[in-house]
Design an enzyme around this catalytic site. Sequence first.
Site, PDB file in Angstrom:
ATOM      1  N   HIS A  91       0.838  -1.207   0.000  1.00 58.84           N
ATOM      2  CA  HIS A  91       0.000   0.000   0.000  1.00 58.84           C
ATOM      3  C   HIS A  91       0.877   1.263   0.000  1.00 58.84           C
ATOM      4  CE1 HIS A  91      -2.785  -2.883   2.229  1.00 58.84           C
ATOM      5  NE2 HIS A  91      -3.508  -2.513   1.197  1.00 58.84           N
ATOM      6  N   GLN A 142     -18.183  -6.459  -0.738  1.00 60.24           N
ATOM      7  CA  GLN A 142     -17.301  -7.307  -1.551  1.00 60.24           C
ATOM      8  C   GLN A 142     -16.913  -8.610  -0.844  1.00 60.24           C
ATOM      9  OE1 GLN A 142     -14.205  -4.079  -1.740  1.00 60.24           O
ATOM     10  NE2 GLN A 142     -12.786  -5.797  -1.713  1.00 60.24           N
ATOM     11  N   ARG A 193      -3.707 -10.063   4.469  1.00 65.95           N
ATOM     12  CA  ARG A 193      -4.126 -11.353   5.019  1.00 65.95           C
ATOM     13  C   ARG A 193      -2.943 -12.171   5.543  1.00 65.95           C
ATOM     14  NH1 ARG A 193      -9.488 -12.575   3.246  1.00 65.95           N
ATOM     15  NH2 ARG A 193     -10.169 -11.063   1.714  1.00 65.95           N
TER      16      ARG A 193
END
Length: 279
Positions: free
Chosen positions: A37, A61, A187
């Site tokens: 990011h 989503q 994740r």
Amino acid sequence: MEHFTTKAQLQQFLALQSAKGKTIGLVPTMGALHNGHLSLIKQAQQQCDVVVCSIFVNPTQFNDPADLEKYPRPIAQDIKKLEDINCDILFEPAVAEIYDNNEHWHLNIGPLEDLLEGKYRPGHYQGVTQVVHKFFDLIKPDVAFFGQKDYQQVLIIRRMIALLNMPVKLIMCPIERETDGLAMSSRNIHLAADDRKHALILSQTLNKIKQHFDINNIPALKQQAEDEINSKPGVQLDYFAIADGETLLPANKNSKITIALVAAKVGHTRLIDNMIIAG
Ligand code: PAF
């Protein structure tokens, strides 16, 4: 850094920037920020006068409520990272700021939505285009920055921009990897130590397929990749595809870009990765 949680505050501030002729860059995220990011934000800072990073775990989503529930939300650490990198604006709205109770619309982007990730996560990309459309509408960025890590998402948003003639330029930024090759992902935090080691099979296999890529040998290469990934303990392959980089249909001799894409569950964590292998 300005930190806004309402659309009104954000729009008021951005209107002043636009009036001064400043260009606006948007980096949409779901938080749990990592170097991937931050590389998008750095890229945005090089190309735009004002950079907005949004942090919004978009409920529409997620097709699995448990996945939404356990999505990491380390907001204090995220704010610190954004301040350290001198991001101009954080937009961190609550769900009710973005969605009405009864919003059931979605865009139809065509077949790209239903392939690969779309097949394993039905409705996922409809949720993505819904929220990205809202953010484009609200923020009116000149440029929006997305990571190659979700290559299918990039293609789908590119298609949405083209279909709706949206006045925004999309820039795809390269995947950031850990030194051992694991693609950075919010994740990864969920990977137990053993899973973290086993997860390396994904990037290792992508690299191997890239090295041995031969357009005439795709079925054998795909089979080899599937066998290698399936042989790792704790790794459950969803798909390994060697695809045309524009349509995501199986690659062929006319493909200008050929990309290998993989998705697998490692322990309890579902990971995706990809690599452009030709073109
Ligand atoms: O890639 C993501 O993190 C999300 O899909 C996005 C683009 C922020 C939309 O919620």
